[in-house]
Design a protein around this motif. Structure first.
Motif, PDB file in Angstrom:
ATOM      1  N   ALA A 205       0.889  -1.185   0.014  1.00 17.68           N
ATOM      2  CA  ALA A 205      -0.218  -0.107   0.163  1.00 17.68           C
ATOM      3  C   ALA A 205       0.992   0.944   0.067  1.00 17.68           C
ATOM      4  CB  ALA A 205      -0.770  -0.125   1.346  1.00 17.68           C
ATOM      5  N   PHE A 206       2.087   1.203   0.621  1.00 18.06           N
ATOM      6  CA  PHE A 206       2.785   2.304   0.947  1.00 18.06           C
ATOM      7  C   PHE A 206       4.318   1.861   0.408  1.00 18.06           C
ATOM      8  CE2 PHE A 206      -0.709   3.218   3.464  1.00 18.06           C
ATOM      9  CZ  PHE A 206      -1.275   4.269   3.009  1.00 18.06           C
ATOM     10  N   THR A 207       5.142   2.414  -0.445  1.00 12.40           N
ATOM     11  CA  THR A 207       6.474   1.907  -0.618  1.00 12.40           C
ATOM     12  C   THR A 207       7.260   2.882  -1.307  1.00 12.40           C
ATOM     13  OG1 THR A 207       7.491  -0.011  -1.340  1.00 12.40           O
ATOM     14  CG2 THR A 207       5.925   0.791  -3.035  1.00 12.40           C
ATOM     15  N   VAL A 208       8.511   2.608  -1.467  1.00  8.08           N
ATOM     16  CA  VAL A 208       9.451   3.544  -1.900  1.00  8.08           C
ATOM     17  C   VAL A 208      10.009   2.916  -3.456  1.00  8.08           C
ATOM     18  CG1 VAL A 208      11.728   4.725  -1.927  1.00  8.08           C
ATOM     19  CG2 VAL A 208      10.529   3.976   0.024  1.00  8.08           C
ATOM     20  N   PRO A 209       9.889   3.858  -4.590  1.00  8.58           N
ATOM     21  CA  PRO A 209       9.374   4.963  -4.477  1.00  8.58           C
ATOM     22  C   PRO A 209       7.881   5.089  -4.336  1.00  8.58           C
ATOM     23  CG  PRO A 209       9.997   4.378  -6.720  1.00  8.58           C
ATOM     24  CD  PRO A 209      10.466   3.325  -5.738  1.00  8.58           C
ATOM     25  N   THR A 210       7.197   6.255  -4.491  1.00  2.91           N
ATOM     26  CA  THR A 210       5.730   6.340  -4.427  1.00  2.91           C
ATOM     27  C   THR A 210       5.258   5.770  -5.737  1.00  2.91           C
ATOM     28  OG1 THR A 210       5.956   8.554  -5.428  1.00  2.91           O
ATOM     29  CG2 THR A 210       5.790   8.517  -2.826  1.00  2.91           C
ATOM     30  N   ALA A 211       5.806   5.729  -6.841  1.00  2.00           N
ATOM     31  CA  ALA A 211       5.188   5.405  -8.068  1.00  2.00           C
ATOM     32  C   ALA A 211       4.867   3.680  -7.905  1.00  2.00           C
ATOM     33  CB  ALA A 211       6.284   5.406  -9.027  1.00  2.00           C
ATOM     34  N   LEU A 212       5.429   3.073  -7.019  1.00  3.01           N
ATOM     35  CA  LEU A 212       5.416   1.622  -7.003  1.00  3.01           C
ATOM     36  C   LEU A 212       4.128   1.304  -5.939  1.00  3.01           C
ATOM     37  CD1 LEU A 212       8.942   0.103  -7.163  1.00  3.01           C
ATOM     38  CD2 LEU A 212       7.102   0.718  -8.996  1.00  3.01           C
ATOM     39  N   SER A 213       3.573   2.136  -5.313  1.00  2.00           N
ATOM     40  CA  SER A 213       2.587   2.058  -4.181  1.00  2.00           C
ATOM     41  C   SER A 213       1.278   1.586  -4.816  1.00  2.00           C
ATOM     42  CB  SER A 213       2.216   3.295  -3.591  1.00  2.00           C
ATOM     43  OG  SER A 213       3.502   3.719  -2.537  1.00  2.00           O
ATOM     44  N   SER A 214       0.553   0.950  -4.107  1.00  5.24           N
ATOM     45  CA  SER A 214      -0.654   0.652  -4.577  1.00  5.24           C
ATOM     46  C   SER A 214      -1.662   1.925  -4.959  1.00  5.24           C
ATOM     47  CB  SER A 214      -1.535  -0.282  -3.527  1.00  5.24           C
ATOM     48  OG  SER A 214      -2.855  -0.610  -4.055  1.00  5.24           O
ATOM     49  N   ASP A 215      -2.413   1.703  -5.880  1.00  7.17           N
ATOM     50  CA  ASP A 215      -3.640   2.897  -6.454  1.00  7.17           C
ATOM     51  C   ASP A 215      -4.722   2.517  -5.929  1.00  7.17           C
ATOM     52  OD1 ASP A 215      -3.693   0.755  -8.272  1.00  7.17           O
ATOM     53  OD2 ASP A 215      -3.281   2.058 -10.067  1.00  7.17           O
ATOM     54  N   ASP A 216      -4.980   1.357  -5.366  1.00  7.34           N
ATOM     55  CA  ASP A 216      -6.423   1.030  -4.742  1.00  7.34           C
ATOM     56  C   ASP A 216      -7.026   2.137  -4.079  1.00  7.34           C
ATOM     57  OD1 ASP A 216      -6.022  -1.419  -5.993  1.00  7.34           O
ATOM     58  OD2 ASP A 216      -6.208  -2.780  -4.158  1.00  7.34           O
ATOM     59  N   ALA A 217      -8.354   2.274  -4.385  1.00  6.73           N
ATOM     60  CA  ALA A 217      -8.957   3.365  -3.333  1.00  6.73           C
ATOM     61  C   ALA A 217      -8.887   3.422  -2.141  1.00  6.73           C
ATOM     62  CB  ALA A 217     -10.376   3.616  -4.134  1.00  6.73           C
ATOM     63  N   GLU A 218      -9.010   2.094  -1.657  1.00  7.90           N
ATOM     64  CA  GLU A 218      -8.628   1.768  -0.195  1.00  7.90           C
ATOM     65  C   GLU A 218      -7.973   2.730   0.636  1.00  7.90           C
ATOM     66  OE1 GLU A 218      -8.089  -1.880   3.127  1.00  7.90           O
ATOM     67  OE2 GLU A 218      -8.120  -2.191   0.861  1.00  7.90           O
ATOM     68  N   TRP A 219      -6.724   2.780  -0.115  1.00  9.60           N
ATOM     69  CA  TRP A 219      -5.452   3.662   0.348  1.00  9.60           C
ATOM     70  C   TRP A 219      -5.399   5.174  -0.060  1.00  9.60           C
ATOM     71  CZ3 TRP A 219      -4.963   0.041   3.755  1.00  9.60           C
ATOM     72  CH2 TRP A 219      -4.922  -1.165   3.337  1.00  9.60           C
ATOM     73  N   THR A 220      -5.529   5.187  -1.424  1.00 10.47           N
ATOM     74  CA  THR A 220      -5.666   6.725  -1.965  1.00 10.47           C
ATOM     75  C   THR A 220      -6.624   7.453  -1.600  1.00 10.47           C
ATOM     76  OG1 THR A 220      -6.958   6.026  -3.791  1.00 10.47           O
ATOM     77  CG2 THR A 220      -4.726   5.437  -3.968  1.00 10.47           C
ATOM     78  N   ALA A 221      -7.723   7.113  -0.856  1.00 14.04           N
ATOM     79  CA  ALA A 221      -8.809   7.940  -0.415  1.00 14.04           C
ATOM     80  C   ALA A 221      -8.126   8.781   0.756  1.00 14.04           C
ATOM     81  CB  ALA A 221      -9.838   7.030   0.331  1.00 14.04           C
ATOM     82  N   LEU A 222      -6.943   8.110   1.414  1.00 18.49           N
ATOM     83  CA  LEU A 222      -6.536   9.106   2.598  1.00 18.49           C
ATOM     84  C   LEU A 222      -5.621  10.262   2.167  1.00 18.49           C
ATOM     85  CD1 LEU A 222      -4.419   5.759   4.031  1.00 18.49           C
ATOM     86  CD2 LEU A 222      -6.592   7.201   5.375  1.00 18.49           C
ATOM     87  N   ASP A 223      -5.603  10.297   0.659  1.00 18.20           N
ATOM     88  CA  ASP A 223      -4.880  11.581   0.233  1.00 18.20           C
ATOM     89  C   ASP A 223      -6.049  12.613   0.345  1.00 18.20           C
ATOM     90  OD1 ASP A 223      -2.912  12.925  -1.012  1.00 18.20           O
ATOM     91  OD2 ASP A 223      -4.242  13.119  -2.966  1.00 18.20           O
ATOM     92  N   LYS A 224      -7.167  12.745   0.472  1.00 18.83           N
ATOM     93  CA  LYS A 224      -8.244  13.539   0.291  1.00 18.83           C
ATOM     94  C   LYS A 224      -8.478  14.524   1.565  1.00 18.83           C
ATOM     95  CE  LYS A 224     -11.055  10.696  -2.984  1.00 18.83           C
ATOM     96  NZ  LYS A 224     -12.199  10.093  -3.365  1.00 18.83           N
ATOM     97  N   VAL A 225      -7.767  13.914   2.716  1.00 22.97           N
ATOM     98  CA  VAL A 225      -7.877  14.438   3.843  1.00 22.97           C
ATOM     99  C   VAL A 225      -6.508  14.845   4.427  1.00 22.97           C
ATOM    100  CG1 VAL A 225     -10.179  13.621   4.659  1.00 22.97           C
ATOM    101  CG2 VAL A 225      -7.920  12.467   5.151  1.00 22.97           C
ATOM    102  N   SER A 226      -6.587  15.717   5.282  1.00 21.10           N
ATOM    103  CA  SER A 226      -5.205  16.131   5.977  1.00 21.10           C
ATOM    104  C   SER A 226      -4.935  15.191   7.120  1.00 21.10           C
ATOM    105  CB  SER A 226      -4.966  17.477   6.641  1.00 21.10           C
ATOM    106  OG  SER A 226      -5.997  17.520   7.667  1.00 21.10           O
ATOM    107  N   MET A 227      -3.414  14.908   7.502  1.00 19.92           N
ATOM    108  CA  MET A 227      -2.912  14.099   8.550  1.00 19.92           C
ATOM    109  C   MET A 227      -3.931  14.517   9.757  1.00 19.92           C
ATOM    110  SD  MET A 227      -1.660  11.299   9.061  1.00 19.92           S
ATOM    111  CE  MET A 227      -0.641  10.375  10.512  1.00 19.92           C
ATOM    112  N   ALA A 228      -3.933  15.964  10.065  1.00 23.09           N
ATOM    113  CA  ALA A 228      -4.522  16.478  11.285  1.00 23.09           C
ATOM    114  C   ALA A 228      -5.810  15.813  11.353  1.00 23.09           C
ATOM    115  CB  ALA A 228      -4.373  17.962  11.406  1.00 23.09           C
ATOM    116  N   GLN A 229      -6.710  16.039  10.161  1.00 21.48           N
ATOM    117  CA  GLN A 229      -8.257  15.406  10.071  1.00 21.48           C
ATOM    118  C   GLN A 229      -8.358  14.031  10.333  1.00 21.48           C
ATOM    119  OE1 GLN A 229      -8.807  17.159   6.160  1.00 21.48           O
ATOM    120  NE2 GLN A 229     -10.195  18.534   6.856  1.00 21.48           N
ATOM    121  N   TRP A 230      -7.266  13.319   9.800  1.00 24.97           N
ATOM    122  CA  TRP A 230      -7.179  11.790   9.888  1.00 24.97           C
ATOM    123  C   TRP A 230      -6.854  11.317  11.418  1.00 24.97           C
ATOM    124  CZ3 TRP A 230      -3.743   8.169  11.544  1.00 24.97           C
ATOM    125  CH2 TRP A 230      -4.028   6.829  11.399  1.00 24.97           C
ATOM    126  N   MET A 231      -6.008  12.171  11.857  1.00 18.12           N
ATOM    127  CA  MET A 231      -5.869  11.695  13.397  1.00 18.12           C
ATOM    128  C   MET A 231      -6.777  12.107  14.398  1.00 18.12           C
ATOM    129  SD  MET A 231      -1.794  12.749  14.044  1.00 18.12           S
ATOM    130  CE  MET A 231      -1.608  12.052  15.586  1.00 18.12           C
TER     131      MET A 231
END
Length: 544
Positions: A205-231
């Protein structure tokens, strides 16, 4: 209205540093030194109207614009393919971008990036480069690469200053309540789960470099909010944990958790481990920081392949190549290049002013790119700074300051600096959400103001450091780091920017990865070079 000294320190570093500076306000001689950055003045000529064009263009097969890590990585890949007619042009007098380094009679030291996390995989261009430089020792029983001991950060590696004392590590355990510790444990478990997560194709789901990370919506949905909001949504409210996560965001992304995508912040904690905690061997570092990696990439190029003081102001892509107009930044004379293939290895805020079709019709997605300013200072001391509590470490962080503290440039030296001179590299990311206002603050302060702020910050933890100070040099980075703001990592802008313009103009920069990290710049540099090789009709076995 002119700010008082205390107001100035509070505006940049916070009230705790300002209060400490006020208590220690007895007169002291200022530390001799200077602001050393100059390229910002030359670069702003791009906005000053049309620049002269050269009558005759120099012919070159491949032109790379920008000698940061991405540009040098592209040149390194082309050299690996045996391509000889490659030219790299750079505006500054030093190569490496924010990985550049300096040196004085005491030590080499970084002017930006100062370490490389030890890779977890045997594959990819970063590992190829590390093998070339003799940094890889072998493989452990689990198949992970191992590295030469002298390159791994030796202990003590990290410490934290809080209310007069130094403590081990970067989480403030001193005085932590059972609730604080329980929340930390729960947070670490969540990050381990993210690190272990795989999608249906077996991708992390998360790896180096970012280009090799999963693009599944389960994980990429986390990009829509800030880390402060998620916490907040996850119930992580411990002030100590929030500081720890904020520190991570400031350190790698130059912004607080309010301005960083939750996906990017979780990537920081999850991408470099296998789900069982700290699996990476740690950090690889040198006195000059990532300047050592710059030198390695440069070693693949001939002495005449890299030209400095070249201000490129126009790139005109065509069917058979690109016409590139430039200016000799020292003499003011126009130059031009006609190249079959061009790699633009600069940030996209510069490309917007340079790529001719974009000047005529600016793509809307360029507005999604946000760059935060930083200040880096190198302070030479007659001896190691004296302190109370946990001993001097490689990374020395201030809990109550907006700075990141400092790195000890001489930490990796084999001899112990018990009484000898040393160099501290001090870092300040300007984390405000209004990056334009932050940039203006950085550039408006002169040497006297920066000297006062750096010394006020350091004197809070080391009251006697002013008597040890020999020289201070300050570097202002107006657009130091791309920020992975909410929605940027998996939004359309970053992917649109990765596309070549026609078949002759390709792009390579860390901003294409959304994170100002060596691995991202290296990846996109190699990727652009391989597009060049393909367009030139070469059979390519990818290094990616």
């Amino acid at each position: 209205m002119e700010l008082t000294r205390r107001e100035l320190i509070a505006a940049f570093l916070g009230s705790a540093v300002a209060a400490s500076a006020c208590r220690r306000s007895r007169s002291r001689a200022p530390v001799p030194g200077e602001i050393i950055d100059r390229a910002v003045d030359t670069g702003h000529r791009l906005r000053g109207g049309p620049l002269p064009r050269a009558e005759v263009a120099e012919q070159v097969e491949v032109l790379i614009i920008g000698a940061g890590i991405a540009g040098l990585s592209a040149a390194w890949r082309l050299a690996g393919a045996g391509l000889k007619d490659v030219r790299v042009v750079e505006l500054d007098d030093a190569v490496g971008g924010t990985s550049r380094s300096g040196k004085n009679s005491v030590s080499a030291f970084p002017w930006g990036a100062h370490y490389l996390p030890a890779p977890l995989t045997q594959q990819g261009p970063v590992m190829r480069m590390l093998r070339e430089m003799g940094a890889v020792k072998g493989t452990d029983v689990e198949g992970y690469p191992t590295f030469e001991e002298e390159l791994l950060i030796r202990e003590p590696d990290e410490r934290l200053f809080y209310q007069g004392d130094w403590y081990e590590g970067l989480y403030l355990y001193a005085g932590a309540s059972p609730a604080d510790l329980a929340e930390l444990k729960r947070f670490e478990a969540r990050m381990n789960a993210f690190a272990a997560a795989r999608d249906g194709k077996g991708r992390k789901a998360f790896t180096v470099p970012t280009a090799l990370s999963s693009d599944d919506a389960e994980w990429t949905a986390l990009d829509k909010v800030s880390m402060a909001q998620w916490m907040e949504a996850e119930g992580f409210r411990s002030p100590r944990l929030k500081w720890f996560v904020d520190y991570a965001c400031r350190d790698d992304y130059g912004a607080t958790s309010e301005g960083v995508s939750a996906w990017a912040a979780i990537w920081y904690f999850a991408a470099r481990q296998d789900g069982k905690g700290e699996r990476s061997e740690g950090f690889l570092s040198w006195p000059e920081g990532n300047g050592r990696l710059v030198r390695q990439l440069m070693s693949s190029l001939g002495p005449k392949q890299v030209e400095r003081h070249v201000l490129v102001h126009t790139v005109e892509p065509g069917a058979d190549g690109c016409r590139v107009e430039a200016l000799d930044a020292k003499e003011g004379k126009p130059r031009a290049f006609q190249a079959r293939q061009v790699v633009f290895a600069g940030p996209h805020f510069v490309a917007a002013h340079v790529v001719a079709p974009w000047r005529q019709q600016r793509p809307e997605w360029l507005g999604a790119f946000t760059y935060g300013p930083w200040v880096v200072a190198n302070l030479t001391l007659s001896g190691p700074p004296r302190s109370r509590g946990f001993p001097l470490a490689w990374d020395n962080v201030f809990y109550e300051s907006r700075s990141l503290g400092y790195v000890l440039a001489t930490h990796q030296a084999l001899r112990q600096y018990e009484g000898g001179p040393t160099v501290l590299t001090w870092y300040l990311p300007m984390v405000g959400l209004d990056v334009k206002a932050e940039r203006e603050k950085v550039l408006s302060a002169g040497y006297a103001e920066w000297e006062g702020m750096v010394m006020a910050d350091l004197m809070m933890a080391h009251p006697g450091i002013a008597e040890q100070a020999l020289r201070l040099e300050v570097m202002r980075w107006g657009h130091a780091m791309i920020r992975p703001t909410p929605g940027f990592m998996w939004g359309p802008a970053r992917f649109a920017a990765q596309e070549s313009l026609g078949r002759t103009l390709h792009f390579a920069h860390t901003d294409l990865g959304g994170m100002a990290l060596f691995e991202e710049a290296n990846w996109f540099g190699v990727k652009a070079a391989e597009r060049v090789l393909k367009e030139l009709g070469q059979s390519v076995t990818s290094w990616l």
